[in-house]
Design a protein around this motif. Structure first.
Motif, short mmCIF file in Angstrom:
data_model
loop_
_atom_site.label_atom_id
_atom_site.label_comp_id
_atom_site.label_asym_id
_atom_site.label_seq_id
_atom_site.Cartn_x
_atom_site.Cartn_y
_atom_site.Cartn_z
N ARG A 347 -13.56 1.94 -36.24
CA ARG A 347 -15.25 1.10 -36.32
C ARG A 347 -14.84 -0.21 -36.36
O ARG A 347 -15.63 -1.04 -35.67
N ARG A 348 -13.90 -0.51 -37.30
CA ARG A 348 -13.67 -1.91 -37.77
C ARG A 348 -12.74 -2.55 -36.41
O ARG A 348 -13.11 -3.79 -36.21
N GLU A 349 -11.85 -1.75 -35.88
CA GLU A 349 -11.13 -2.45 -34.68
C GLU A 349 -11.97 -2.69 -33.38
O GLU A 349 -11.81 -3.72 -32.78
N LEU A 350 -13.20 -1.85 -33.20
CA LEU A 350 -14.29 -2.24 -32.33
C LEU A 350 -14.80 -3.71 -32.51
O LEU A 350 -15.34 -4.54 -31.47
N HIS A 351 -14.79 -3.94 -33.60
CA HIS A 351 -15.50 -5.38 -34.27
C HIS A 351 -14.56 -6.37 -34.52
O HIS A 351 -14.88 -7.47 -35.28
N ASN A 352 -13.28 -6.52 -33.98
CA ASN A 352 -12.17 -7.28 -34.36
C ASN A 352 -11.82 -7.92 -32.91
O ASN A 352 -11.82 -7.11 -31.87
N ILE A 354 -9.03 -7.80 -31.74
CA ILE A 354 -7.98 -6.95 -30.79
C ILE A 354 -8.74 -6.24 -29.77
O ILE A 354 -8.10 -5.99 -28.66
N ALA A 355 -10.27 -5.90 -29.95
CA ALA A 355 -10.97 -5.34 -29.15
C ALA A 355 -10.91 -5.90 -27.55
O ALA A 355 -10.82 -5.71 -26.72
N ASP A 356 -11.18 -7.38 -27.68
CA ASP A 356 -11.06 -8.01 -26.48
C ASP A 356 -9.96 -8.21 -26.05
O ASP A 356 -9.93 -8.20 -24.66
N ARG A 357 -8.64 -7.99 -26.99
CA ARG A 357 -7.49 -8.15 -25.99
C ARG A 357 -7.18 -6.88 -25.33
O ARG A 357 -6.44 -6.88 -24.51
N TRP A 358 -7.57 -5.78 -25.89
CA TRP A 358 -7.35 -4.71 -25.28
C TRP A 358 -8.26 -4.46 -23.88
O TRP A 358 -7.97 -4.11 -22.84
N VAL A 359 -9.42 -5.08 -23.97
CA VAL A 359 -10.22 -5.07 -22.85
C VAL A 359 -9.55 -5.99 -21.73
O VAL A 359 -9.61 -5.66 -20.52
N ILE A 386 -15.15 3.93 -25.55
CA ILE A 386 -16.32 3.01 -25.88
C ILE A 386 -16.15 1.76 -24.99
O ILE A 386 -17.08 1.14 -24.37
N LEU A 387 -15.18 1.12 -25.03
CA LEU A 387 -14.86 0.08 -24.33
C LEU A 387 -14.88 0.30 -22.73
O LEU A 387 -15.36 -0.73 -21.89
N LEU A 388 -14.39 1.42 -22.30
CA LEU A 388 -14.59 1.71 -20.85
C LEU A 388 -16.17 1.84 -20.43
O LEU A 388 -16.48 1.49 -19.33
N SER A 389 -16.77 2.30 -21.33
CA SER A 389 -18.04 2.43 -20.93
C SER A 389 -18.84 1.25 -20.97
O SER A 389 -19.70 0.85 -19.97
N SER A 538 6.06 -5.85 -22.31
CA SER A 538 5.35 -6.71 -23.36
C SER A 538 4.10 -6.66 -23.84
O SER A 538 3.56 -7.51 -24.63
N ALA A 539 3.28 -5.51 -23.32
CA ALA A 539 2.13 -5.17 -23.82
C ALA A 539 1.72 -5.48 -25.23
O ALA A 539 0.65 -5.97 -25.59
N GLY A 540 2.49 -4.77 -26.13
CA GLY A 540 2.20 -4.95 -27.55
C GLY A 540 2.18 -6.23 -28.20
O GLY A 540 1.57 -6.35 -28.99
N LYS A 541 3.19 -7.20 -27.60
CA LYS A 541 3.01 -8.56 -27.89
C LYS A 541 1.83 -9.30 -27.70
O LYS A 541 1.58 -10.42 -28.35
N GLN A 542 1.23 -8.99 -26.70
CA GLN A 542 -0.09 -9.48 -26.21
C GLN A 542 -1.37 -9.00 -26.96
O GLN A 542 -2.31 -9.91 -27.02
N ILE A 543 -1.05 -8.01 -27.50
CA ILE A 543 -2.40 -7.23 -28.17
C ILE A 543 -2.09 -7.52 -29.65
O ILE A 543 -3.16 -7.85 -30.29
N TYR A 544 -0.93 -7.34 -30.17
CA TYR A 544 -0.67 -7.35 -31.65
C TYR A 544 -0.28 -8.61 -32.23
O TYR A 544 1.27 -8.73 -32.41
N ILE A 545 -0.99 -9.62 -31.95
CA ILE A 545 -0.64 -10.87 -32.31
C ILE A 545 -0.87 -11.41 -33.80
O ILE A 545 -0.24 -12.61 -34.18
N CYS A 546 -1.77 -10.58 -34.68
CA CYS A 546 -1.85 -10.83 -35.93
C CYS A 546 -1.37 -9.53 -36.85
O CYS A 546 -1.44 -8.53 -36.16
N GLU A 547 -0.75 -10.05 -37.92
CA GLU A 547 -0.10 -8.92 -38.69
C GLU A 547 -1.33 -8.47 -39.72
O GLU A 547 -1.14 -8.98 -40.95
#
Length: 566
Positions: A347-352, A354-359, A386-389, A538-547
């Motif tokens: 729920r929190r991830e969808l409004h972070n 990081i969701a845009d980076r996954w899209v 949800i993102l795909l929908s 390198s997909a993870g480095k493009q998504i997880y840019i914040c610790e």
């Protein structure tokens, strides 16, 4: 109770620090057996490792000898007692008979008798001088000089329930294809140990009086991994290939005639009920006896000599009890306990951000023209669904854990996403061939007992020309219970160490986590006929840019493959 009272041999023996010289334990029957005692500086459990119960089983003996030299006392918590050649007299005489100085089988006379035959007195001496204070036991065996076998492990099956369960957990650590529950409480050192409250297993590898470096190394690796699992040795577990499947309905068939033995199968071969497993013939070639399979199964070991005698073993086999493979049950139980917290996290991830980076990652692989049917395999709480929908796709999400599906349905309603969710197995979806334009998965394949079957299934349900997109990581390289690499607000910090350790225990049962990935995935897909790949390590480095709480330090990769057109 003093340490000497608890483990008597410690008062007499220690391995020399330079690991040179020999150490022998004088038994009260008048013989001496080569042993090593590796005592750590830190307190812990005690394990007994025995080899050479049968004098011609060389793989286990050599593995025990090398372990005695290699184990580092500074890494030991507790104590390790290694008996390198339990039947030393017969071993050194190269006597292929099973006893110490006669044909009586040392292994079968445990616990022995103080006033019995020489073999019985020897067994009793080992029990009385090596068993006190022991918490676990491993007995290393091979096929005898007449036998070949496929590697397998036996675990105590007639003992206190807690002892049996711990014995089975020990068996799970062995890198062998099959494990067999013992049906007796006596007859064998490890069975006797279990009757005394000591969890115990018997490991079988090698045979026919031979030994190879690979077999010896495999025995040692299994012992190291077991010691690490039991908390007796501090090191990183080594990779493994197998998760042992349960074998039951064990059959040992004896010859009814003396003659010439012609087996039709090899150890490790699978067969169906009624198949011919071998024949006994006379010298003119006439069949005296045919060995038929009484049920479907796998050959564990068999006689390899041409000559066979009346009432001597021909072949041993058992049924693969796939219904006893409880990994899926353990996985569902684990994720059920985490489903509520997982829902809150997603729920929190969808409004972070990081969701845009996954899209953005999804759009790199999925076509610009929106639409099409997507299966979200292992959807969890519905994050990808949800993102795909919202991207315009018709989405079906499946997950094996009912609690995850309940959370996904709730979250989809909150986010006004039109998705269909159902409890389902990603390895056996039940959908018709060619049902989907796309199959998408995130962090699933590393959790599956049979990921190769999952890939096969996903390709089956894809339409010709459809895309499979898998985001996963080489999680076998990481220890989830090691929190040093994650920030203080990370989700794992809230789970508790017992939950993280359970995650690691389950991961150890899944051979995929011992492979180099995504190289393993590519090899599997090539075998399945896939020639077109897109891969980004390198997909993870493009998504997880914040610790932050969603940070994933594992090397996440993206793997996209296209099903060949018809």
């Amino acid at each position: 109770m003093t340490e000497t009272d608890r483990f008597p041999v410690l008062s007499e023996l220690e391995m020399p620090e330079n690991r040179s010289g020999e150490t022998f334990l004088p038994l009260k029957d008048g013989t001496e057996i080569p042993v090593a005692v590796i005592a750590g500086q830190k307190p812990g459990k005690t394990i007994l490792i025995t080899a050479g119960m049968h004098p011609d089983e060389y793989v286990g003996i050599e593995a025990a000898v090398e372990l005695a030299r290699e184990l580092d006392p500074d890494r030991v918590r507790g104590k390790i007692l290694i008996v390198m050649a339990a039947g030393r007299t017969a071993f050194e005489k190269r006597d292929v008979r099973a006893g110490v100085d006669e044909s009586q089988n040392l292994y079968l006379v445990f616990p022995g008798k103080a006033d019995g035959t020489p073999v019985e007195r020897h067994a009793e001496a080992i029990v009385s001088q090596c068993f006190p204070g022991v918490d676990y036991m491993v007995d290393l065996h091979s096929g005898c000089i007449f036998e070949s076998l496929t590697p397998h492990v036996y675990y105590a099956g007639k003992a206190d329930p807690a002892v049996m369960e711990m014995s089975r957990e020990m068996a799970r650590q062995m890198d062998v294809p099959y494990m067999v529950r013992s049906g007796v409480s006596r007859g064998g050192a490890y069975n006797y140990a279990s009757s005394c409250g000591i969890p115990a297993v018997l490991l079988e590898r090698g045979g026919q009086g031979s030994r190879t470096e690979e077999e010896i190394y495999s025995d040692k690796r299994d012992i190291y991994n077991l010691l690490i699992r039991l908390g007796i040795y501090e090191a990183q577990k080594e990779d493994r290939t197998y998760y042992p499947l349960d074998v039951d309905k064990l059959v040992l068939q004896y010859a009814e005639y003396t003659g010439l033995w012609y087996p039709e199968k090899k150890p490790g071969d699978l067969f169906e009920r009624g198949e011919i497993l071998g024949n006994v013939k006379d010298y003119s070639g006439e069949i005296l006896e045919t060995c038929y399979a009484s049920h479907d199964g796998v050959i564990l070991y068999q006689t390899e000599t041409l000559a066979i005698g009346e009432n001597t073993p021909m072949i041993a086999y058992g049924r693969i009890a796939k219904e006893k493979d409880d990994r899926e049950e353990r996985i569902v139980s684990y994720w059920s306990k985490r489903s509520a917290g997982f829902l809150e996290q997603k729920r929190r991830e969808l409004h972070n951000p990081i969701a845009d980076r996954w899209v953005a990652q999804l759009k790199r692989y999925l076509p610009e023209k929106q639409g099409g049917k997507v299966l979200d395999a292992g959807c969890g709480a519905g994050f990808f669904s949800i993102l795909l929908s919202h991207m315009g796709y018709e989405v079906t999400g499946i997950d094996l854990t009912p609690g995850m599906i309940e959370g996904a349905e709730k979250l989809a309603r909150e986010e006004k996403a039109v998705c269909r969710f159902e409890v389902g197995d990603a390895m056996k979806t039940g959908f018709p061939d060619g049902s989907f334009d796309f199959v998408v998965s995130r962090n699933l394949t590393w959790t599956l007992p049979d990921p190769e079957q999952a890939y096969r299934e996903w390709l089956r349900i894809l339409k010709p020309g459809g895309l499979l997109l898998n985001f996963d990581a080489n999680y076998g390289l990481d220890n989830a219970a090691d929190l040093a690499a994650v920030p203080k607000n990370h989700t794992h910090m809230q789970l508790g160490m017992s939950t993280l350790q359970e995650n690691e225990a389950i991961k150890e049962t899944l051979p995929i986590n011992g492979y180099a990935r995504p190289a393993w995935d590519l090899e599997i897909l090539r075998r399945l006929g896939i020639g077109e790949f897109r891969i980004d390590t390198s997909a993870g480095k493009q998504i997880y840019i914040c610790e932050d709480e969603f940070y994933n330090p594992a090397p996440v990769f993206a793997l996209c493959v296209r099903k060949p057109p018809e």
